[in-house]
Design a protein around this motif. Structure first.
Motif, PDB file in Angstrom:
ATOM      1  N   LYS A   1       0.819  -1.212   0.000  1.00 42.31           N
ATOM      2  CA  LYS A   1       0.000   0.000   0.000  1.00 42.31           C
ATOM      3  C   LYS A   1       0.858   1.269   0.000  1.00 42.31           C
ATOM      4  O   LYS A   1       0.385   2.345  -0.381  1.00 42.31           O
ATOM      5  CB  LYS A   1      -0.927   0.004   1.209  1.00 42.31           C
ATOM      6  N   THR A   2       2.102   1.144   0.445  1.00 42.70           N
ATOM      7  CA  THR A   2       2.968   2.327   0.522  1.00 42.70           C
ATOM      8  C   THR A   2       4.174   2.244  -0.405  1.00 42.70           C
ATOM      9  O   THR A   2       4.721   3.257  -0.817  1.00 42.70           O
ATOM     10  CB  THR A   2       3.486   2.519   1.965  1.00 42.70           C
ATOM     11  N   ALA A   3       4.607   1.020  -0.710  1.00 41.94           N
ATOM     12  CA  ALA A   3       5.800   0.817  -1.532  1.00 41.94           C
ATOM     13  C   ALA A   3       5.443  -0.041  -2.741  1.00 41.94           C
ATOM     14  O   ALA A   3       4.332  -0.561  -2.839  1.00 41.94           O
ATOM     15  CB  ALA A   3       6.898   0.136  -0.707  1.00 41.94           C
ATOM     16  N   THR A   4       6.382  -0.184  -3.658  1.00 38.93           N
ATOM     17  CA  THR A   4       6.199  -1.065  -4.812  1.00 38.93           C
ATOM     18  C   THR A   4       6.936  -2.367  -4.550  1.00 38.93           C
ATOM     19  O   THR A   4       8.153  -2.360  -4.306  1.00 38.93           O
ATOM     20  CB  THR A   4       6.752  -0.413  -6.091  1.00 38.93           C
ATOM     21  N   LEU A   5       6.215  -3.476  -4.571  1.00 34.25           N
ATOM     22  CA  LEU A   5       6.845  -4.782  -4.400  1.00 34.25           C
ATOM     23  C   LEU A   5       7.273  -5.300  -5.775  1.00 34.25           C
ATOM     24  O   LEU A   5       6.447  -5.460  -6.673  1.00 34.25           O
ATOM     25  CB  LEU A   5       5.882  -5.769  -3.747  1.00 34.25           C
ATOM     26  N   VAL A   6       8.561  -5.545  -5.921  1.00 32.06           N
ATOM     27  CA  VAL A   6       9.104  -6.061  -7.181  1.00 32.06           C
ATOM     28  C   VAL A   6       9.376  -7.545  -6.969  1.00 32.06           C
ATOM     29  O   VAL A   6      10.204  -7.911  -6.129  1.00 32.06           O
ATOM     30  CB  VAL A   6      10.383  -5.316  -7.589  1.00 32.06           C
ATOM     31  N   LEU A   7       8.674  -8.394  -7.713  1.00 38.44           N
ATOM     32  CA  LEU A   7       8.699  -9.831  -7.472  1.00 38.44           C
ATOM     33  C   LEU A   7       9.635 -10.555  -8.439  1.00 38.44           C
ATOM     34  O   LEU A   7       9.711 -10.219  -9.624  1.00 38.44           O
ATOM     35  CB  LEU A   7       7.289 -10.403  -7.591  1.00 38.44           C
ATOM     36  N   TYR A   8      10.329 -11.563  -7.912  1.00 43.14           N
ATOM     37  CA  TYR A   8      11.312 -12.318  -8.695  1.00 43.14           C
ATOM     38  C   TYR A   8      11.087 -13.818  -8.493  1.00 43.14           C
ATOM     39  O   TYR A   8      10.528 -14.252  -7.491  1.00 43.14           O
ATOM     40  CB  TYR A   8      12.728 -11.961  -8.244  1.00 43.14           C
ATOM     41  N   ASP A   9      11.591 -14.595  -9.442  1.00 42.08           N
ATOM     42  CA  ASP A   9      11.424 -16.046  -9.368  1.00 42.08           C
ATOM     43  C   ASP A   9      12.516 -16.738  -8.569  1.00 42.08           C
ATOM     44  O   ASP A   9      12.410 -17.929  -8.281  1.00 42.08           O
ATOM     45  CB  ASP A   9      11.383 -16.643 -10.779  1.00 42.08           C
ATOM     46  N   SER A  10      13.578 -16.028  -8.212  1.00 43.33           N
ATOM     47  CA  SER A  10      14.653 -16.620  -7.408  1.00 43.33           C
ATOM     48  C   SER A  10      15.111 -15.596  -6.376  1.00 43.33           C
ATOM     49  O   SER A  10      14.732 -14.425  -6.423  1.00 43.33           O
ATOM     50  CB  SER A  10      15.835 -17.040  -8.284  1.00 43.33           C
ATOM     51  N   THR A  11      15.953 -16.034  -5.446  1.00 42.56           N
ATOM     52  CA  THR A  11      16.469 -15.118  -4.418  1.00 42.56           C
ATOM     53  C   THR A  11      17.636 -14.283  -4.926  1.00 42.56           C
ATOM     54  O   THR A  11      17.886 -13.195  -4.415  1.00 42.56           O
ATOM     55  CB  THR A  11      16.931 -15.909  -3.180  1.00 42.56           C
ATOM     56  N   ARG A  12      18.373 -14.774  -5.916  1.00 43.29           N
ATOM     57  CA  ARG A  12      19.538 -14.052  -6.418  1.00 43.29           C
ATOM     58  C   ARG A  12      19.144 -12.818  -7.230  1.00 43.29           C
ATOM     59  O   ARG A  12      19.828 -11.780  -7.194  1.00 43.29           O
ATOM     60  CB  ARG A  12      20.395 -14.997  -7.274  1.00 43.29           C
ATOM     61  N   GLN A  13      18.033 -12.882  -7.954  1.00 44.27           N
ATOM     62  CA  GLN A  13      17.630 -11.773  -8.825  1.00 44.27           C
ATOM     63  C   GLN A  13      17.391 -10.457  -8.071  1.00 44.27           C
ATOM     64  O   GLN A  13      17.876  -9.405  -8.515  1.00 44.27           O
ATOM     65  CB  GLN A  13      16.382 -12.170  -9.614  1.00 44.27           C
ATOM     66  N   PRO A  14      16.670 -10.447  -6.939  1.00 42.45           N
ATOM     67  CA  PRO A  14      16.514  -9.164  -6.235  1.00 42.45           C
ATOM     68  C   PRO A  14      17.831  -8.596  -5.727  1.00 42.45           C
ATOM     69  O   PRO A  14      18.020  -7.376  -5.695  1.00 42.45           O
ATOM     70  CB  PRO A  14      15.554  -9.490  -5.093  1.00 42.45           C
TER      71      PRO A  14
END
Length: 265
Positions: free
Chosen positions: A163-176
């Motif tokens: 609600k306050t930030a943008t969640l950027v979703l990834y398929d693996s842990t390394r990508q973020p």
């Protein structure tokens, strides 16, 4: 009288058929069997592929140690995280050894063994970002990187971060992590031990730091455990016995020391 007798016979036959179906649907494992295990495969140091394409990592070593204790063959496959529980339910493998958090929602889908490690989650930001407050208000307008479908993703949603930030979703842990270093996200959240043993061992991490408190419990789970199908209590019990044995005989600690200089539980 005859009608009642026929009904009773029909009931007994129905009960027998149901019992037979249950027996057939729940596998019985023996020492000569192969235990089919799924892990995530892109989540160092827990599970990852080496330069030859072979699965390695803490979870892989734990799975192999449990199979050795059970005197079973081990067949370990990599499975994308968002399909790992459906794959178990579809009988593509028998167990998930993938640092899975024992959340209330997952307990409705799978049967968990006793936990084999604790887990806490933390945010990472650039040292010069000025970010000190990691509440939804403190991260207002920021871009937060997180693995899609992870317990951290669920936690962010449950606590109103979207609600306050943008969640950027990834398929693996390394990508973020890569996008954090590249400046495409302002913060990432994940397993603190994973960050310590992987991200902070890389040269590019020198300009980044943990920020805010550690988070655990609730949707983040009460530690990590092995998942089996809901009706597979026999395998769950056997894995619990094997897990207890490798902890007591020192095998678990040998594996842990290979990856971490600190206890995991």
């Amino acid at each position: 009288m005859l009608i009642c007798l026929l009904k009773r016979v029909g009931q007994l036959l129905g009960f027998a058929a149901t019992a037979a179906a249950l027996t057939m649907s729940t596998p019985v494992y023996s020492a000569s069997d192969t235990l089919r295990v799924a892990t995530e495969g892109t989540y160092p140091p827990w599970s990852f592929k080496d330069s030859s394409g072979n699965l390695q990592g803490f979870d892989v070593d734990i799975a192999n140690a449990l199979c050795a204790q059970l005197k079973m063959k081990c067949q370990i496959v990599a499975q994308a995280w968002d399909g790992i529980i459906p794959g178990l339910q579809a009988n593509r493998y028998d167990a998930i050894v993938a640092s899975m958090s024992t959340t209330p929602a997952r307990r409705k889908q799978v049967l968990f063994t006793n936990k084999y490690k604790e887990t806490t989650s933390s945010f990472i930001v650039a040292k010069d970002s000025g970010i000190k407050d990691v509440t939804p208000v403190g991260l207002k307008g920021k871009r937060i990187g997180v693995q899609r479908g992870s317990s951290q993703h669920q936690w962010l949603t449950a606590n109103g971060y979207e609600k306050t930030a943008t969640l950027v979703l990834y398929d693996s842990t390394r990508q973020p992590e890569l996008d954090l270093v590249a400046g495409r996200v302002d913060a990432v959240i994940g397993n603190k031990a994973t960050f310590y043993a992987d991200f902070f061992k890389r040269p590019e991490s020198k300009d980044f730091t943990f920020v805010g408190p550690e988070f655990k419990g609730g949707v983040l789970g009460e530690g990590n455990a092995i998942a089996v199908r809901l009706d597979d209590s026999d395998l769950c019990n056997r894995l619990n016995t094997a897990l207890d044995a490798i902890i007591k005989n020192g095998t678990y600690d040998q594996i842990r020391k290979k990856y971490f200089p600190f206890p995991l539980m």
